[in-house]
Design an enzyme around this catalytic site. Sequence first.
Site, PDB file in Angstrom:
ATOM      1  N   ASP A  45       0.841  -1.201   0.000  1.00  0.00           N
ATOM      2  CA  ASP A  45       0.000   0.000   0.000  1.00  0.00           C
ATOM      3  C   ASP A  45       0.881   1.258   0.000  1.00  0.00           C
ATOM      4  OD1 ASP A  45       0.866  -0.150   2.624  1.00  0.00           O
ATOM      5  OD2 ASP A  45      -1.132  -0.267   3.506  1.00  0.00           O
ATOM      6  N   LYS A 114      -1.587  -9.675   2.150  1.00  0.00           N
ATOM      7  CA  LYS A 114      -0.971  -9.254   3.419  1.00  0.00           C
ATOM      8  C   LYS A 114      -1.936  -8.324   4.155  1.00  0.00           C
ATOM      9  CE  LYS A 114       2.566  -6.067   3.641  1.00  0.00           C
ATOM     10  NZ  LYS A 114       2.005  -5.052   4.547  1.00  0.00           N
ATOM     11  N   GLU A 116      -2.342  -6.020   7.919  1.00  0.00           N
ATOM     12  CA  GLU A 116      -1.718  -5.514   9.147  1.00  0.00           C
ATOM     13  C   GLU A 116      -2.599  -5.949  10.316  1.00  0.00           C
ATOM     14  OE1 GLU A 116      -0.739  -1.357   8.957  1.00  0.00           O
ATOM     15  OE2 GLU A 116       0.203  -1.573   6.990  1.00  0.00           O
ATOM     16  N   GLU A 183       7.569  -5.640  11.034  1.00  0.00           N
ATOM     17  CA  GLU A 183       8.169  -4.356  10.628  1.00  0.00           C
ATOM     18  C   GLU A 183       8.688  -3.594  11.851  1.00  0.00           C
ATOM     19  OE1 GLU A 183       5.841  -1.975   7.919  1.00  0.00           O
ATOM     20  OE2 GLU A 183       7.038  -0.182   8.310  1.00  0.00           O
TER      21      GLU A 183
HETATM   22  O1  KIV Z   1       3.298  -1.444   1.881  1.00  0.00           O
HETATM   23  C1  KIV Z   1       4.473  -1.783   2.006  1.00  0.00           C
HETATM   24  O2  KIV Z   1       5.319  -1.451   1.178  1.00  0.00           O
HETATM   25  C2  KIV Z   1       4.842  -2.571   3.169  1.00  0.00           C
HETATM   26  C3  KIV Z   1       6.288  -2.841   3.406  1.00  0.00           C
HETATM   27  C4  KIV Z   1       7.019  -1.618   3.805  1.00  0.00           C
HETATM   28  C5  KIV Z   1       6.466  -3.956   4.370  1.00  0.00           C
HETATM   29  O3  KIV Z   1       3.990  -2.994   3.882  1.00  0.00           O
END
Ligand code: KIV
Length: 272
Positions: A45, A114, A116, A183
Amino acid sequence: MRPVTLRTIARIVERGEKFACLTCYDATTARWLERAGVPVLLVGDTAAEMILGLPGTIYAPLDFLITITAAVKRGAPNTLVMADMPFMSYQADDAEGVRNAGRFMTEGLADCVKLEVDRSFAPLVEKMARAGVPVIAHIGCRPQLVKRSGGYSSVGRTAEEAQRLVADAVAMEQAGASMLLIEAAPGEVSKRIVEKTSFPVIGCGAGCACHGQVVVLQDLLGLSNWQPSFARPICMLGEDLINAAGRWIEKVRASDLGEHPYRMADGERADF
Ligand code: KIV
């Protein structure tokens, strides 16, 4: 080249080898990164900032991310493509989250998504896994919480926070997540997570104990105005771009464009 799958990554980890992951937001760059042998690409994102020039990742539009995820997969068909689910595409309602994850898999051609999370998201991760969506659980610093936390900062510096992160990681594995991404956390924390879990762990500023490492491509290439300390540039592509654009400016000013490729058909010039 054989397609990289989650099984390929598991084998790399079993062999005790490390794997690289980079963010990527377009087909052309994806093609070059696949040629370089990067096994995992994350359509993050962070595209909100890197591509759209928005002030944070929470502004990443869902449809835009789905569109560019498909572009990355078309550019790198043999690479494992991880799609980042944007702010509010999975937090408000589990059923909506599962459906949006499905859109990333079908319209976006993603291999996995992915999110969070912390352990409170375990029921959602379970539902996605049950539906056949491979989930990468992103813990630690969670940029989608930036408005609540007031800024990006590292997580897990106190014993209590570190224990909470380990518990989050364990809960995510139990819920059926396929991988973890941690992270901005101290190395001891990711080391403990690697010891306490058996799924692949990708670090983003989380130390060398992690099986994989990811950074934002623009940071690595020296294209960003600012980058976190763990993502130091390894080349200065921004300078190369300035030089190349400068050469083009000179060529245009000097009408130095080489031989022109298009000619009128014989005999037509006179009628013209
Ligand atoms: O969105 C992203 O680029 C990320 C990375 C920094 C892990 O989540």
